[in-house]
Design an enzyme around this catalytic site. Structure first.
Site, PDB file in Angstrom:
ATOM      1  N   ASN A 171      -2.856  -6.159   6.197  1.00 45.77           N
ATOM      2  CA  ASN A 171      -4.095  -6.723   5.671  1.00 45.77           C
ATOM      3  C   ASN A 171      -4.462  -8.058   6.309  1.00 45.77           C
ATOM      4  OD1 ASN A 171      -4.804  -4.775   3.507  1.00 45.77           O
ATOM      5  ND2 ASN A 171      -2.791  -5.356   2.725  1.00 45.77           N
ATOM      6  N   ARG A 214      -2.226  -9.552   9.237  1.00 42.58           N
ATOM      7  CA  ARG A 214      -1.706  -9.667  10.599  1.00 42.58           C
ATOM      8  C   ARG A 214      -1.421  -8.295  11.190  1.00 42.58           C
ATOM      9  NH1 ARG A 214       3.412 -13.075  11.148  1.00 42.58           N
ATOM     10  NH2 ARG A 214       4.109 -11.748   9.426  1.00 42.58           N
ATOM     11  N   TYR A 222       5.690  11.113  -4.639  1.00 44.92           N
ATOM     12  CA  TYR A 222       4.397  10.671  -5.167  1.00 44.92           C
ATOM     13  C   TYR A 222       3.655  11.881  -5.716  1.00 44.92           C
ATOM     14  CZ  TYR A 222       1.894   6.164  -4.828  1.00 44.92           C
ATOM     15  OH  TYR A 222       1.351   4.920  -5.070  1.00 44.92           O
ATOM     16  N   ASP A 275       2.169   2.118   5.282  1.00 45.26           N
ATOM     17  CA  ASP A 275       3.164   1.058   5.457  1.00 45.26           C
ATOM     18  C   ASP A 275       4.329   1.221   4.486  1.00 45.26           C
ATOM     19  OD1 ASP A 275       1.429   0.507   3.342  1.00 45.26           O
ATOM     20  OD2 ASP A 275       1.409  -1.662   3.684  1.00 45.26           O
ATOM     21  N   ARG A 276       4.029   1.604   3.244  1.00 50.90           N
ATOM     22  CA  ARG A 276       5.101   1.841   2.273  1.00 50.90           C
ATOM     23  C   ARG A 276       5.979   3.008   2.720  1.00 50.90           C
ATOM     24  NH1 ARG A 276       2.372   2.600  -3.419  1.00 50.90           N
ATOM     25  NH2 ARG A 276       4.539   2.524  -4.179  1.00 50.90           N
ATOM     26  N   THR A 296       0.437  -9.901   1.745  1.00 49.65           N
ATOM     27  CA  THR A 296      -0.827 -10.065   1.035  1.00 49.65           C
ATOM     28  C   THR A 296      -0.743  -9.394  -0.326  1.00 49.65           C
ATOM     29  OG1 THR A 296      -1.989 -10.077   3.160  1.00 49.65           O
ATOM     30  CG2 THR A 296      -3.310  -9.735   1.186  1.00 49.65           C
TER      31      THR A 296
END
Length: 242
Positions: A9, A11, A90, A99-100, A122
């Site tokens: 978010n 970099r 999930y 990313d997770r 972030t």
């Protein structure tokens, strides 16, 4: 050689690998995305780009434009039902943030016992990974900086605080910083309770805000810089071996 890209978010983190070796790594802010072309020029042996992007379509397009010199479009990794020994439980596996997902893959490669995978940036994500490789779920909360900005933007008398962390604050700036940081550490420790009884259970702590949290955590943890890049390396190597 392979270029790894973690577009977050705030970099864009990057790394260059050749086989098992890390050749170089670094980070750019979004406004510097064109400088990725300099990385390509400095590593003429690059043949692939593998990455995650949670920063949106415009950043993805800017990254692709900067990396035209590689000769192939970036391979963006998305969450799936299973990959690299991690099973995604999930409700809708494809909805999990890339990313997770890749951080979980990196964590699995580093720690085979139950672990809590924390990426503090972030936003802060706190995910439970079983020793079996099952991702059992996790939480997302605003990072410390976002918490401080929310207080400044939605209250009449609280500023954006530049205080310091103390155990019992005696001024408003310190109270805000300490409260936000305690909220981060408290969420992590509360999630760790789910696995604390399991053999070898450990927290893997990554992200730009990780240094501020280290001194507060009263649980077993290891600091792992650039966990998403490490997960991307696992994915890229598995694909290359297939």
């Amino acid at each position: 050689m392979i270029l790894l890209i973690d577009a977050g978010n705030t970099r864009i983190k990057w790394g260059v690998i050749r086989g098992e070796a890390w050749i170089a790594e670094g980070a750019l802010i979004h406004a510097e995305v064109a400088a990725l072309g300099d990385i390509v020029a400095a590593h003429p042996g690059l043949r692939r780009v593998v990455g995650t992007n949670v920063a949106g379509a415009d950043i993805a397009a800017a990254i692709a434009a900067a990396l035209r010199g590689v000769g192939s479009a970036p391979q963006w990794i998305h969450a799936s039902a299973e990959r690299c020994g991690v099973r995604n439980r999930y409700d809708n596996p494809a909805q999990l943030g890339a990313d997770r997902w890749v951080a979980l893959i990196g964590a699995r490669a580093l720690h085979r016992a139950a672990c809590l995978v924390v990426n503090a940036g972030t936003a802060t994500t706190v995910d439970v990974l079983a020793a079996s490789g099952d991702f059992d779920g996790g939480i997302i909360l605003p990072g410390e900086d976002l918490m401080r900005r929310a207080l400044a933007g939605n209250t009449a008398q609280l500023p954006f605080a530049e205080g310091r962390y103390v155990g019992a604050p005696r001024n408003t700036a310190d109270a805000i910083v300490s409260g936000c940081r305690n909220a981060q550490a408290g969420a992590i420790e509360r999630m760790f309770r789910q696995i604390a009884h399991l053999p070898g259970a450990r927290c893997l702590l990554s992200g730009g805000a990780a240094p501020q949290l280290e001194e507060l955590l009263g649980i077993p943890f290891s600091r792992v810089d650039n966990l998403v890049l490490k997960g991307l390396a696992v994915v890229a190597r598995e694909d290359a071996a297939a």
